[in-house]
Design a protein around this motif. Structure first.
Motif, PDB file in Angstrom:
ATOM      1  N   GLU A  64      -5.515   5.840   0.145  1.00  0.00           N
ATOM      2  CA  GLU A  64      -4.673   4.651   0.130  1.00  0.00           C
ATOM      3  C   GLU A  64      -4.800   3.931  -1.216  1.00  0.00           C
ATOM      4  O   GLU A  64      -5.897   3.759  -1.732  1.00  0.00           O
ATOM      5  CB  GLU A  64      -5.080   3.709   1.248  1.00  0.00           C
ATOM      6  CG  GLU A  64      -4.166   2.510   1.371  1.00  0.00           C
ATOM      7  CD  GLU A  64      -4.552   1.611   2.519  1.00  0.00           C
ATOM      8  OE1 GLU A  64      -3.792   1.553   3.483  1.00  0.00           O
ATOM      9  OE2 GLU A  64      -5.611   0.987   2.429  1.00  0.00           O
ATOM     10  N   VAL A  65      -3.660   3.540  -1.770  1.00  0.00           N
ATOM     11  CA  VAL A  65      -3.617   2.827  -3.044  1.00  0.00           C
ATOM     12  C   VAL A  65      -2.997   1.455  -2.795  1.00  0.00           C
ATOM     13  O   VAL A  65      -1.901   1.346  -2.254  1.00  0.00           O
ATOM     14  CB  VAL A  65      -2.794   3.600  -4.097  1.00  0.00           C
ATOM     15  CG1 VAL A  65      -2.671   2.806  -5.382  1.00  0.00           C
ATOM     16  CG2 VAL A  65      -3.431   4.962  -4.363  1.00  0.00           C
ATOM     17  N   LEU A  66      -3.709   0.411  -3.188  1.00  0.00           N
ATOM     18  CA  LEU A  66      -3.237  -0.965  -3.073  1.00  0.00           C
ATOM     19  C   LEU A  66      -2.605  -1.351  -4.407  1.00  0.00           C
ATOM     20  O   LEU A  66      -3.234  -1.216  -5.453  1.00  0.00           O
ATOM     21  CB  LEU A  66      -4.399  -1.898  -2.758  1.00  0.00           C
ATOM     22  CG  LEU A  66      -4.092  -3.383  -2.677  1.00  0.00           C
ATOM     23  CD1 LEU A  66      -3.232  -3.667  -1.454  1.00  0.00           C
ATOM     24  CD2 LEU A  66      -5.365  -4.177  -2.622  1.00  0.00           C
ATOM     25  N   THR A  67      -1.360  -1.798  -4.370  1.00  0.00           N
ATOM     26  CA  THR A  67      -0.646  -2.187  -5.583  1.00  0.00           C
ATOM     27  C   THR A  67      -0.326  -3.673  -5.530  1.00  0.00           C
ATOM     28  O   THR A  67       0.190  -4.159  -4.534  1.00  0.00           O
ATOM     29  CB  THR A  67       0.663  -1.387  -5.731  1.00  0.00           C
ATOM     30  OG1 THR A  67       0.354   0.005  -5.719  1.00  0.00           O
ATOM     31  CG2 THR A  67       1.380  -1.739  -7.018  1.00  0.00           C
TER      32      THR A  67
ATOM     33  N   THR B 247       0.834  -1.195   0.000  1.00  0.00           N
ATOM     34  CA  THR B 247       0.000   0.000   0.000  1.00  0.00           C
ATOM     35  C   THR B 247       0.872   1.251   0.000  1.00  0.00           C
ATOM     36  O   THR B 247       1.963   1.263   0.549  1.00  0.00           O
ATOM     37  CB  THR B 247      -0.935   0.051   1.223  1.00  0.00           C
ATOM     38  OG1 THR B 247      -0.158   0.012   2.406  1.00  0.00           O
ATOM     39  CG2 THR B 247      -1.907  -1.094   1.215  1.00  0.00           C
ATOM     40  N   THR B 248       0.361   2.281  -0.656  1.00  0.00           N
ATOM     41  CA  THR B 248       0.968   3.600  -0.639  1.00  0.00           C
ATOM     42  C   THR B 248      -0.152   4.594  -0.389  1.00  0.00           C
ATOM     43  O   THR B 248      -1.315   4.221  -0.357  1.00  0.00           O
ATOM     44  CB  THR B 248       1.670   3.921  -1.974  1.00  0.00           C
ATOM     45  OG1 THR B 248       0.713   3.821  -3.029  1.00  0.00           O
ATOM     46  CG2 THR B 248       2.828   2.997  -2.240  1.00  0.00           C
TER      47      THR B 248
ATOM     48  N   ARG C 278       1.462  -4.726 -13.234  1.00  0.00           N
ATOM     49  CA  ARG C 278       1.276  -3.951 -12.015  1.00  0.00           C
ATOM     50  C   ARG C 278      -0.154  -3.421 -12.036  1.00  0.00           C
ATOM     51  O   ARG C 278      -0.584  -2.797 -13.001  1.00  0.00           O
ATOM     52  CB  ARG C 278       2.259  -2.787 -11.930  1.00  0.00           C
ATOM     53  CG  ARG C 278       2.102  -2.004 -10.614  1.00  0.00           C
ATOM     54  CD  ARG C 278       3.074  -0.846 -10.491  1.00  0.00           C
ATOM     55  NE  ARG C 278       2.799   0.148 -11.515  1.00  0.00           N
ATOM     56  CZ  ARG C 278       3.672   0.567 -12.421  1.00  0.00           C
ATOM     57  NH1 ARG C 278       4.888   0.062 -12.447  1.00  0.00           N
ATOM     58  NH2 ARG C 278       3.350   1.477 -13.306  1.00  0.00           N
ATOM     59  N   LEU C 279      -0.911  -3.674 -10.978  1.00  0.00           N
ATOM     60  CA  LEU C 279      -2.301  -3.261 -10.853  1.00  0.00           C
ATOM     61  C   LEU C 279      -2.420  -2.364  -9.636  1.00  0.00           C
ATOM     62  O   LEU C 279      -1.956  -2.719  -8.560  1.00  0.00           O
ATOM     63  CB  LEU C 279      -3.195  -4.500 -10.687  1.00  0.00           C
ATOM     64  CG  LEU C 279      -4.657  -4.281 -10.390  1.00  0.00           C
ATOM     65  CD1 LEU C 279      -5.362  -3.684 -11.599  1.00  0.00           C
ATOM     66  CD2 LEU C 279      -5.307  -5.594 -10.004  1.00  0.00           C
ATOM     67  N   GLU C 280      -3.030  -1.165  -9.804  1.00  0.00           N
ATOM     68  CA  GLU C 280      -3.221  -0.244  -8.689  1.00  0.00           C
ATOM     69  C   GLU C 280      -4.713  -0.012  -8.484  1.00  0.00           C
ATOM     70  O   GLU C 280      -5.437   0.284  -9.437  1.00  0.00           O
ATOM     71  CB  GLU C 280      -2.525   1.093  -8.957  1.00  0.00           C
ATOM     72  CG  GLU C 280      -1.028   0.978  -9.029  1.00  0.00           C
ATOM     73  CD  GLU C 280      -0.344   2.286  -9.336  1.00  0.00           C
ATOM     74  OE1 GLU C 280      -1.023   3.283  -9.646  1.00  0.00           O
ATOM     75  OE2 GLU C 280       0.896   2.324  -9.273  1.00  0.00           O
ATOM     76  N   ILE C 281      -5.160  -0.151  -7.227  1.00  0.00           N
ATOM     77  CA  ILE C 281      -6.576  -0.035  -6.873  1.00  0.00           C
ATOM     78  C   ILE C 281      -6.704   0.901  -5.678  1.00  0.00           C
ATOM     79  O   ILE C 281      -5.889   0.847  -4.759  1.00  0.00           O
ATOM     80  CB  ILE C 281      -7.154  -1.417  -6.509  1.00  0.00           C
ATOM     81  CG1 ILE C 281      -6.990  -2.385  -7.673  1.00  0.00           C
ATOM     82  CG2 ILE C 281      -8.612  -1.313  -6.086  1.00  0.00           C
ATOM     83  CD1 ILE C 281      -7.259  -3.819  -7.314  1.00  0.00           C
ATOM     84  N   ALA C 282      -7.761   1.732  -5.679  1.00  0.00           N
ATOM     85  CA  ALA C 282      -8.041   2.626  -4.545  1.00  0.00           C
ATOM     86  C   ALA C 282      -9.298   2.137  -3.840  1.00  0.00           C
ATOM     87  O   ALA C 282     -10.416   2.445  -4.261  1.00  0.00           O
ATOM     88  CB  ALA C 282      -8.217   4.061  -5.023  1.00  0.00           C
TER      89      ALA C 282
ATOM     90  N   GLY D  57     -14.203   3.245  -3.789  1.00  0.00           N
ATOM     91  CA  GLY D  57     -15.105   2.226  -4.319  1.00  0.00           C
ATOM     92  C   GLY D  57     -14.403   1.134  -5.102  1.00  0.00           C
ATOM     93  O   GLY D  57     -15.013   0.456  -5.924  1.00  0.00           O
ATOM     94  N   GLY D  58     -13.113   0.967  -4.886  1.00  0.00           N
ATOM     95  CA  GLY D  58     -12.363  -0.056  -5.607  1.00  0.00           C
ATOM     96  C   GLY D  58     -11.961   0.385  -7.000  1.00  0.00           C
ATOM     97  O   GLY D  58     -11.758  -0.436  -7.883  1.00  0.00           O
ATOM     98  N   ARG D  59     -11.824   1.684  -7.191  1.00  0.00           N
ATOM     99  CA  ARG D  59     -11.455   2.207  -8.521  1.00  0.00           C
ATOM    100  C   ARG D  59     -10.118   1.624  -8.956  1.00  0.00           C
ATOM    101  O   ARG D  59      -9.140   1.630  -8.214  1.00  0.00           O
ATOM    102  CB  ARG D  59     -11.354   3.719  -8.492  1.00  0.00           C
ATOM    103  CG  ARG D  59     -10.952   4.295  -9.862  1.00  0.00           C
ATOM    104  CD  ARG D  59     -10.762   5.775  -9.850  1.00  0.00           C
ATOM    105  NE  ARG D  59     -11.996   6.425  -9.483  1.00  0.00           N
ATOM    106  CZ  ARG D  59     -12.092   7.725  -9.244  1.00  0.00           C
ATOM    107  NH1 ARG D  59     -11.035   8.489  -9.319  1.00  0.00           N
ATOM    108  NH2 ARG D  59     -13.244   8.250  -8.916  1.00  0.00           N
ATOM    109  N   ILE D  60     -10.066   1.104 -10.168  1.00  0.00           N
ATOM    110  CA  ILE D  60      -8.826   0.598 -10.750  1.00  0.00           C
ATOM    111  C   ILE D  60      -8.098   1.791 -11.349  1.00  0.00           C
ATOM    112  O   ILE D  60      -8.591   2.423 -12.284  1.00  0.00           O
ATOM    113  CB  ILE D  60      -9.101  -0.479 -11.811  1.00  0.00           C
ATOM    114  CG1 ILE D  60      -9.827  -1.665 -11.176  1.00  0.00           C
ATOM    115  CG2 ILE D  60      -7.803  -0.919 -12.484  1.00  0.00           C
ATOM    116  CD1 ILE D  60     -10.331  -2.689 -12.160  1.00  0.00           C
ATOM    117  N   LEU D  61      -6.953   2.127 -10.798  1.00  0.00           N
ATOM    118  CA  LEU D  61      -6.207   3.306 -11.229  1.00  0.00           C
ATOM    119  C   LEU D  61      -5.219   3.009 -12.340  1.00  0.00           C
ATOM    120  O   LEU D  61      -4.936   3.868 -13.170  1.00  0.00           O
ATOM    121  CB  LEU D  61      -5.435   3.896 -10.043  1.00  0.00           C
ATOM    122  CG  LEU D  61      -6.260   4.304  -8.832  1.00  0.00           C
ATOM    123  CD1 LEU D  61      -5.344   4.716  -7.701  1.00  0.00           C
ATOM    124  CD2 LEU D  61      -7.212   5.418  -9.205  1.00  0.00           C
ATOM    125  N   SER D  62      -4.676   1.804 -12.344  1.00  0.00           N
ATOM    126  CA  SER D  62      -3.638   1.491 -13.315  1.00  0.00           C
ATOM    127  C   SER D  62      -3.570  -0.011 -13.567  1.00  0.00           C
ATOM    128  O   SER D  62      -3.674  -0.804 -12.637  1.00  0.00           O
ATOM    129  CB  SER D  62      -2.283   1.979 -12.786  1.00  0.00           C
ATOM    130  OG  SER D  62      -1.229   1.553 -13.612  1.00  0.00           O
TER     131      SER D  62
END
Length: 92
Positions: free
Chosen positions: A29-32, A22-23, A39-43, A47-52
């Motif tokens: 908070e972003v879960l990587t 996490t970062t 590499r998958l990044e989720i917030a 609401g579980g937005r997929i960032l990358s």
């Protein structure tokens, strides 16, 4: 098998290893999750937005993201002015 080291987990899946950590980006908070290929990044707080979704082998990002800080807005905020990119509703 999960090993814990300062908000960093290492998960073994079918002979490959995935790091999960996490970062924090502007109080969100972003879960990587990443391995040698992706590499998958989720917030979760958004609401579980997929960032990358980044393919390391192709060196290509598959999700659009604006170059602006990630923020959590209150319910009822205008969508277009608050959207920073990512996938936050439905995946086709």
């Amino acid at each position: 098998m999960i090993l814990y080291t300062r908000n960093r987990y290492q998960v073994m899946l079918n002979r490959s290893t995935m790091d999960i950590y996490t970062t924090c980006e502007k109080a969100v908070e972003v879960l990587t999750c990443e391995n040698d290929s992706l590499r998958l990044e989720i917030a979760p707080a958004l609401g579980g937005r997929i960032l990358s979704v980044y393919n390391k082998q192709l060196e290509r990002e598959f999700v659009y993201r604006q170059d602006r800080p990630l923020e959590a807005f209150p319910p009822g905020t205008e969508y277009d002015s608050a959207f920073a990119g990512g996938i936050d509703e439905l995946i086709p």
